[in-house]
Design a protein around this motif. Structure first.
Motif, PDB file in Angstrom:
ATOM      1  N   ASP A 159       0.840  -1.189   0.000  1.00 34.30           N
ATOM      2  CA  ASP A 159       0.000   0.000   0.000  1.00 34.30           C
ATOM      3  C   ASP A 159       0.879   1.243   0.000  1.00 34.30           C
ATOM      4  O   ASP A 159       1.504   1.572   0.996  1.00 34.30           O
ATOM      5  CB  ASP A 159      -0.933   0.005   1.216  1.00 34.30           C
ATOM      6  CG  ASP A 159      -1.859   1.224   1.220  1.00 34.30           C
ATOM      7  OD1 ASP A 159      -1.937   1.912   0.181  1.00 34.30           O
ATOM      8  OD2 ASP A 159      -2.491   1.466   2.255  1.00 34.30           O
ATOM      9  N   ALA A 160       0.908   1.930  -1.147  1.00 36.07           N
ATOM     10  CA  ALA A 160       1.679   3.167  -1.228  1.00 36.07           C
ATOM     11  C   ALA A 160       0.914   4.355  -0.671  1.00 36.07           C
ATOM     12  O   ALA A 160       1.494   5.424  -0.487  1.00 36.07           O
ATOM     13  CB  ALA A 160       2.063   3.444  -2.679  1.00 36.07           C
ATOM     14  N   GLY A 161      -0.364   4.173  -0.398  1.00 37.55           N
ATOM     15  CA  GLY A 161      -1.198   5.282   0.043  1.00 37.55           C
ATOM     16  C   GLY A 161      -0.615   6.120   1.162  1.00 37.55           C
ATOM     17  O   GLY A 161      -0.638   7.360   1.089  1.00 37.55           O
ATOM     18  N   GLU A 195       0.919  -5.628  -6.514  1.00 42.49           N
ATOM     19  CA  GLU A 195       1.884  -4.554  -6.740  1.00 42.49           C
ATOM     20  C   GLU A 195       1.247  -3.391  -7.493  1.00 42.49           C
ATOM     21  O   GLU A 195       1.478  -2.222  -7.167  1.00 42.49           O
ATOM     22  CB  GLU A 195       3.091  -5.107  -7.483  1.00 42.49           C
ATOM     23  CG  GLU A 195       3.900  -6.085  -6.634  1.00 42.49           C
ATOM     24  CD  GLU A 195       4.686  -7.090  -7.441  1.00 42.49           C
ATOM     25  OE1 GLU A 195       5.498  -7.816  -6.833  1.00 42.49           O
ATOM     26  OE2 GLU A 195       4.494  -7.169  -8.681  1.00 42.49           O
ATOM     27  N   MET A 196       0.428  -3.717  -8.493  1.00 44.59           N
ATOM     28  CA  MET A 196      -0.262  -2.677  -9.251  1.00 44.59           C
ATOM     29  C   MET A 196      -1.228  -1.908  -8.352  1.00 44.59           C
ATOM     30  O   MET A 196      -1.287  -0.672  -8.385  1.00 44.59           O
ATOM     31  CB  MET A 196      -1.023  -3.305 -10.415  1.00 44.59           C
ATOM     32  CG  MET A 196      -1.751  -2.306 -11.300  1.00 44.59           C
ATOM     33  SD  MET A 196      -2.988  -3.138 -12.311  1.00 44.59           S
ATOM     34  CE  MET A 196      -4.260  -3.444 -11.068  1.00 44.59           C
ATOM     35  N   THR A 197      -1.976  -2.636  -7.532  1.00 40.62           N
ATOM     36  CA  THR A 197      -2.932  -1.993  -6.634  1.00 40.62           C
ATOM     37  C   THR A 197      -2.217  -1.146  -5.588  1.00 40.62           C
ATOM     38  O   THR A 197      -2.663  -0.044  -5.246  1.00 40.62           O
ATOM     39  CB  THR A 197      -3.807  -3.051  -5.948  1.00 40.62           C
ATOM     40  OG1 THR A 197      -4.457  -3.841  -6.962  1.00 40.62           O
ATOM     41  CG2 THR A 197      -4.854  -2.411  -5.066  1.00 40.62           C
ATOM     42  N   ALA A 198      -1.095  -1.647  -5.078  1.00 43.04           N
ATOM     43  CA  ALA A 198      -0.329  -0.893  -4.084  1.00 43.04           C
ATOM     44  C   ALA A 198       0.140   0.440  -4.640  1.00 43.04           C
ATOM     45  O   ALA A 198       0.132   1.465  -3.939  1.00 43.04           O
ATOM     46  CB  ALA A 198       0.872  -1.717  -3.626  1.00 43.04           C
ATOM     47  N   CYS A 199       0.521   0.460  -5.904  1.00 41.75           N
ATOM     48  CA  CYS A 199       1.091   1.667  -6.506  1.00 41.75           C
ATOM     49  C   CYS A 199       0.022   2.618  -7.057  1.00 41.75           C
ATOM     50  O   CYS A 199       0.337   3.768  -7.387  1.00 41.75           O
ATOM     51  CB  CYS A 199       2.044   1.261  -7.632  1.00 41.75           C
ATOM     52  SG  CYS A 199       3.362   2.445  -7.955  1.00 41.75           S
TER      53      CYS A 199
END
Length: 230
Positions: A17-19, A130-134
């Motif tokens: 989660d990059a949020g 990974e896509m969702t995290a970014c």
């Protein structure tokens, strides 16, 4: 300072989660500085650096690829490798000025494997986590720029923008609305824009009939050019 406060709030960060690392700002330079310290997924550990987007602050057109490649990872700029060279040639052929385009990727770190028999880093597609995290970084970029049109280059970009399951062939060449996104925890919301899906330029480089694949990419970008001229 805002980026520093964001990192302090994030602590060690969620594994995917990059949020927590994304500052609440519409300043692309500040977003880029904060992204350099993102630890929102494990890909940062092996990559040389974060590769954030590049282009004008108020670009009407944003191009979204999958992830940085080997050269992009080393240089820190999106679309500077062979696929980027081909993409810029296709933009010119379609009548689009690359200096007015913002280039970015759905995933900001290079994912790769290194074969036991060599040192060359081989691209590996990012997975859904990974896509969702970014995705918060991509949402923040689009919210800051507020483009009229977003071109998704390939399936990973298409899924990041339109959701999945996703096949390029089901959407290719169509102008579709960018789905509404209210943001999370006070974060930015996606702007009103349209999305056009086409192939990633690296797929053109791998195609058996490269000339035909290139013409198809140019034809899709011509759709984008006409939409921007409306």
């Amino acid at each position: 300072m805002a980026a520093q406060r964001t990192r302090q709030r994030a602590g060690g960060g969620a594994e995917h989660d990059a949020g927590p690392y994304v500052p609440h700002t519409g300043d692309l330079a500040e977003l880029s500085r904060a992204a350099a310290s993102c630890r929102g997924c494990p890909l940062h550990a092996a990559a040389t650096q974060t590769v954030f987007g590049a282009g004008p602050r108020r670009a009407r057109l944003v191009l979204v690829g999958e992830q940085p490649g080997d050269r992009e990872d080393r240089e820190g700029e999106p679309f500077v490798g062979p696929a980027g060279t081909l993409l810029r040639r296709a933009l010119a052929a379609a009548g689009l000025d690359e200096s007015s385009v913002y280039f970015t990727n759905a995933v900001k770190h290079f994912k790769f494997t290194v074969p036991e028999t060599g040192k060359r880093r081989i691209h590996k597609a990012p997975d859904l986590r990974e896509m969702t995290a970014c995705r918060p970084w991509l949402v923040a970029e689009l919210a800051a720029i507020r483009p009229r049109l977003v071109v998704a280059l390939g399936a990973t970009a298409g899924r990041a923008l339109l959701g999945g399951p996703f096949r390029v062939g089901d959407h290719r060449g169509l102008l579709e609305p960018l789905p509404a996104d209210e943001g999370t925890e006070g974060g930015p919301a996606l702007p009103e824009a349209r999305v056009l899906v086409t192939v990633h330029p690296s797929a053109v480089l791998r195609a058996r009939d490269r000339d035909a694949a290139y013409r198809g990419l140019v034809a899709d970008l011509e759709v984008a050019a006409r939409a921007l001229a409306e």
